[in-house]
Structure formats: C-alpha cells, structure tokens
Design an enzyme around this catalytic site. Structure first.
Site, mmCIF file in Angstrom:
data_model
loop_
_atom_site.group_PDB
_atom_site.id
_atom_site.type_symbol
_atom_site.label_atom_id
_atom_site.label_comp_id
_atom_site.label_asym_id
_atom_site.label_seq_id
_atom_site.Cartn_x
_atom_site.Cartn_y
_atom_site.Cartn_z
ATOM 1 N N SER A 265 35.090 50.260 50.750
ATOM 2 C CA SER A 265 34.282 49.030 50.751
ATOM 3 C C SER A 265 32.967 49.238 51.519
ATOM 4 O O SER A 265 31.936 48.670 51.144
ATOM 5 C CB SER A 265 35.057 47.864 51.358
ATOM 6 O OG SER A 265 36.277 47.685 50.683
ATOM 7 N N CYS B 161 42.403 47.469 57.928
ATOM 8 C CA CYS B 161 42.057 47.290 56.511
ATOM 9 C C CYS B 161 42.984 48.073 55.584
ATOM 10 O O CYS B 161 43.908 47.519 55.025
ATOM 11 C CB CYS B 161 40.602 47.632 56.190
ATOM 12 S SG CYS B 161 40.277 47.365 54.419
ATOM 13 N N CYS C 269 36.201 53.174 54.925
ATOM 14 C CA CYS C 269 36.862 52.589 53.752
ATOM 15 C C CYS C 269 35.860 52.590 52.594
ATOM 16 O O CYS C 269 34.648 52.537 52.804
ATOM 17 C CB CYS C 269 37.293 51.171 54.100
ATOM 18 S SG CYS C 269 37.918 50.192 52.718
ATOM 19 N N HIS D 119 30.792 50.987 49.127
ATOM 20 C CA HIS D 119 30.307 50.087 48.070
ATOM 21 C C HIS D 119 29.035 49.363 48.527
ATOM 22 O O HIS D 119 28.185 49.027 47.704
ATOM 23 C CB HIS D 119 31.357 49.034 47.719
ATOM 24 C CG HIS D 119 32.533 49.536 46.917
ATOM 25 N ND1 HIS D 119 32.443 50.569 46.014
ATOM 26 C CD2 HIS D 119 33.824 49.124 46.864
ATOM 27 C CE1 HIS D 119 33.637 50.760 45.460
ATOM 28 N NE2 HIS D 119 34.485 49.909 45.967
HETATM 29 P P1 PAD Z 1 39.045 55.641 47.499
HETATM 30 O O1 PAD Z 1 37.720 55.953 46.967
HETATM 31 O O2 PAD Z 1 39.615 56.445 48.609
HETATM 32 O O3 PAD Z 1 40.149 55.655 46.299
HETATM 33 C C1 PAD Z 1 39.838 55.330 44.968
HETATM 34 C C2 PAD Z 1 40.612 56.286 44.055
HETATM 35 O O4 PAD Z 1 40.375 55.890 42.715
HETATM 36 C C3 PAD Z 1 40.191 57.742 44.170
HETATM 37 O O5 PAD Z 1 41.320 58.558 44.410
HETATM 38 C C4 PAD Z 1 39.536 58.048 42.829
HETATM 39 O O6 PAD Z 1 39.727 59.382 42.390
HETATM 40 C C5 PAD Z 1 40.237 57.059 41.921
HETATM 41 N N1 PAD Z 1 39.477 56.718 40.711
HETATM 42 C C6 PAD Z 1 38.124 56.558 40.564
HETATM 43 N N2 PAD Z 1 37.824 56.226 39.290
HETATM 44 C C7 PAD Z 1 39.007 56.180 38.613
HETATM 45 C C8 PAD Z 1 39.350 55.893 37.258
HETATM 46 N N3 PAD Z 1 38.404 55.580 36.352
HETATM 47 N N4 PAD Z 1 40.672 55.927 36.907
HETATM 48 C C9 PAD Z 1 41.625 56.251 37.812
HETATM 49 N N5 PAD Z 1 41.352 56.528 39.124
HETATM 50 C C10 PAD Z 1 40.057 56.490 39.513
HETATM 51 O O7 PAD Z 1 38.990 54.095 47.915
HETATM 52 P P2 PAD Z 1 39.923 53.212 48.883
HETATM 53 O O8 PAD Z 1 41.333 53.579 48.677
HETATM 54 O O9 PAD Z 1 39.331 53.191 50.261
HETATM 55 O O10 PAD Z 1 39.633 51.758 48.256
HETATM 56 C C11 PAD Z 1 40.036 51.451 46.929
HETATM 57 C C12 PAD Z 1 39.424 50.151 46.478
HETATM 58 O O11 PAD Z 1 39.979 49.065 47.229
HETATM 59 C C13 PAD Z 1 37.904 50.069 46.683
HETATM 60 O O12 PAD Z 1 37.301 49.385 45.601
HETATM 61 C C14 PAD Z 1 37.792 49.258 47.948
HETATM 62 O O13 PAD Z 1 36.523 48.642 48.056
HETATM 63 C C15 PAD Z 1 38.905 48.259 47.712
HETATM 64 C C16 PAD Z 1 39.367 47.529 48.944
HETATM 65 N N6 PAD Z 1 39.761 46.230 48.786
HETATM 66 C C17 PAD Z 1 40.176 45.505 49.839
HETATM 67 C C18 PAD Z 1 40.681 44.123 49.618
HETATM 68 O O14 PAD Z 1 40.868 43.366 50.590
HETATM 69 N N7 PAD Z 1 40.923 43.732 48.373
HETATM 70 C C19 PAD Z 1 40.214 46.053 51.109
HETATM 71 C C20 PAD Z 1 39.866 47.392 51.241
HETATM 72 C C21 PAD Z 1 39.418 48.129 50.174
HETATM 73 ZN ZN ZN Z 2 38.332 48.236 53.858
#
Ligand code: PAD
Ligand code: ZN
Ligand code: ZN
Length: 376
Positions: free
Chosen positions: A49, A175, A47, A52
C-alpha cells in the site's frame, strides 16, 4: 533530558512527489496536541500500500510521510490522553477505533469514521499536520506515518501492547499479518473443510493462507504469477499453487477444473488489480461462494462484470484491516503471537536499517522480498 512539549528534530523518509524515490530528510515533529500521542517508531514494515502511493495508484496528497505498519514506544502524550503513557510499547492503527461512530458501535463494522483512507486529507483530525521539513508542511498517511523516527497520532489510532513483545516482529500486526489473516478468519469466516483460493502470495496473501489454515480449510490453492512465491506459500499452508501464466484459459476456469467444476468456497484477491478481482469472484462457487477483495484497488478504476456472477448467489465483499476492530483486536493478536498461536518470522525476509528504505522498496517491486522490516 525530556523532549515532552518540545519540537523534535529527527530523520524521516519524505515522499516529495509521485514516482520518485523517498528522500531521507531531517524533519521537525511538533508535540502532540490534546488527545494525541507522539511515538518513537522502532520498527516499520514496507507494505505494498505504501508503494501504491509512490506509484500513484493509491491517490494521496504530497509531500507525505508514508509507512503504516509499525511498532514503537510512546515518547509523550497530549492533554487528556489516558489510554497510553510515556514508555508504553504501542502499535499505531491505520484504521482507528473511536468507539462512538456507527461502524464502531455495530458488531459487524470496523471502518471507523475517523479513518483517512479514501478521499484522504492527509492531516490530523483537527485539519493540521505535525510534520515540517525545509519550511514545508508534510502530509500524514492514513492516521499513522511511520517512516520516521517520531510520529504523532490521534489517541484513537494507537494501542498499547505487551511490554515483552519484539517490536521488529509484531510491527506486522499493524497491517500485513492482521489484514491477510483477518480476511480469512474474520471477514470470510472460513469453515473447517473449506476449499480456498488466495490470489497474490505477498506478505498479506501469505497471511490469508495462514488464516485459511488456522480456520481448518482442507484445500488452499495459492495463485501467483511469480512461482518463486510457491515454496513459502506451501510452507505456510497452501496445499497447491498455480501460475496463471502456465495456462491458456482464464485462471477462474483453471480453478473450476481443479475443483471438479464446483469452484472454491472462498477466494481472496490480495493483489490490487481489477482483472484479478473479477477472476477471483468468478472462481468461487456460483451459488454459495464468497470472494473477498483485500488488494487496494487503483484509485479511479472501475470494473465491468456480468451481473450473472452474483445473481446466482455469490457474495462479493471487501475487507479492510482484516475486518478487525483495531483497538480491541491488535493487543489480542500480539498476545496470540506471544503465545505461539502463529508465526511472523516466515513473513520477514529482510531486516534493514531505516536508511536503506529505497532498497526495501526495490526488493518488494522485484518480487524478492515478502516483508522488509526497517529498524532505527
Ligand atoms: P505484494 O506485492 O507483496 O504481493 C502481491 C503478490 O501478487 C505478489 O506476489 C505478486 O507476484 C502477485 N501478483 C501480481 N500480479 C499478479 C497477477 N496478475 N496474478 C497473480 N498474482 C499476481 O503485496 P502485499 O502482500 O503487501 O499487498 C497485497 C495487496 O493488499 C496490495 O494491493 C496492498 O495494497 C493490499 C493491502 N490491503 C489492505 C487492506 O486493508 N485491505 C492492507 C494492506 C495491504
Ligand atoms: Zn499495509
Ligand atoms: Zn469509530
């Protein structure tokens, strides 16, 4: 021969320092103490995260065993554990559910006070770690640590799932899928006929698209700077996709233009950037629009924005683990998956052997994967 009560030596991916590749090491995993469970991890997704933490955006103590989106089988349990037994198929919960704290008792809450997400200690609840490597103690990641053949979690951070569930798929319910889908159906409570915008079309954002579709949204606008994400987003339910790089004006103005100057009913930031969080807020209807922050904000970042954005009535809210109470929701989501209510296959673009974990992270960083699932 039973391993219960003994230290297990196994493989794990250790993050020794920030901004360095993970290193596959032999680690020692101590037996579970009272109210803890030792799990043999069989599948774990990568993921953003986790990345990060590697990049330093999500501050965590090092060295650490990352990974939090997994499924496995209980190897042994500590004293007093009654919720699971050896042999049960389980999913570790990065947001625990103790059932006793104020969030657990509130019908509105899900962020159990036993979480280790902000100001993280990286330790078990008793303040110690179950992992050692080369004589050093390793930190635990958000109550789970799944980039390892065996992990130990608190009994409030694990739940039994259907014995027939395919672990290399349902690990995503730990997740990415639940977080994204829940942001739409549980946190925002999108209504039929709504117009939605989803910023970020990775594994979590595509799950938000699926949630908006399941809730009956009539328009779902995908927003991403990587246009290669668009075909899959459309397959999952996006009705149109826009690339902010194709426009001179800010993306919120573009979205207002696409909605006859009204803005969307619901917007979701699923990237983890402060500029897109504000843009997503500004994209929703000025009076009754709701914007949900799902992306993990970089530690120590701050946002300056015009209070007029919310003064006129907009709602800005966050969503952790899709707003689900984890112990209750995860087994139900697994049953829903088994019953064909939603698909996970389109989210899994790569299945790799655990040893190729760094390759999995490279695929994520280069935008070539949605989810890579590591199998042991
Ligand atoms: P990912 O990196 O697969 O997807 C992120 C997407 O955003 C990619 O397709 C990028 O191309 C796109 N992107 C990047 N910059 C920009 C921009 N400036 N404008 C538009 N699009 C852009 O990540 P993911 O889907 O695994 O996770 C997404 C987020 O969610 C990430 O920050 C992660 O840490 C967070 C998350 N939060 C929780 C929660 O409980 N809130 C849980 C799991 C993940
Ligand atoms: Zn996650
Ligand atoms: Zn609780």
């Amino acid at each position: 021969m039973s391993t219960a009560g003994k230290v297990i030596k196994c493989k794990a991916a250790v993050a020794w320092e920030v901004k360095k590749p993970l290193s596959i090491e032999q680690v020692e995993v101590a037996p579970p103490k009272a109210h803890e469970v030792r799990i043999k991890i069989l599948a774990t997704g990568i993921c953003r995260s986790d990345d990060h933490v590697i990049s330093g955006a999500f501050a965590m103590p090092f060295p650490i065993v990352l990974g939090h989106e997994a499924a496995g089988v209980v190897e042994s349990v500590g004293e007093g554990v009654t919720c699971v037994k050896p042999g049960d198929k389980v999913i570790p919960l990065f947001v625990p559910q103790c059932g006793k704290c104020t969030s657990c008792r509130s019908t509105k809450g899900n962020l159990c006070s036993e979480h280790d997400l902000s100001e993280a200690r990286g330790l078990m609840l008793d303040g110690t770690s179950r992992f050692t490597c080369k004589g050093k103690s390793l930190h635990n990641f958000i109550s789970t640590s799944t980039f390892t053949e065996y992990t130990v979690v608190h009994e409030n951070a694990v739940v039994k799932i259907d014995a027939a569930a395919p672990l290399e798929k349902v690990c995503l319910i730990g997740c990415g899928f639940s977080t994204g889908y829940g942001a739409a159906v549980q946190t925002a409570k999108v209504e039929p006929g709504s117009t939605c915008a989803v910023f970020g079309l990775g594994g979590v954002g595509l799950s938000t698209v699926m949630g908006c579709k399941a809730a009956g949204a009539s328009r779902i606008i995908g927003v991403d700077i990587n246009k290669d994400k668009f075909p899959k987003a459309k397959e999952m339910g996006a009705t149109e996709c826009v690339n902010p790089m194709d426009f001179k004006k800010p993306i919120n103005e573009v979205l207002y233009g696409l909605t006859d100057g009204e803005g969307v009913d619901y917007s979701f930031e699923v990237i983890g950037r402060t500029d897109t969080m504000t843009a997503a807020l500004a994209s929703c209807h000025m009076n009754y629009g709701t914007s949900v922050v799902v992306g993990v904000p970089p530690s120590a970042s701050e946002i300056t924005f015009s209070p007029l954005l919310i003064f006129t009535g907009r709602t800005w809210k966050g969503s952790i683990f899709g707003g689900w109470k984890s112990k209750e929701a995860v087994p139900k989501l697994v049953s829903d998956f088994m019953g064909g209510k939603f698909a996970l296959d389109p989210l899994i673009t790569h299945t790799l052997p655990f040893d190729k974990i760094n390759e999995g992270f490279e695929l994520l960083r280069s935008g070539k994967s949605i989810r890579s699932v590591l199998v042991f």
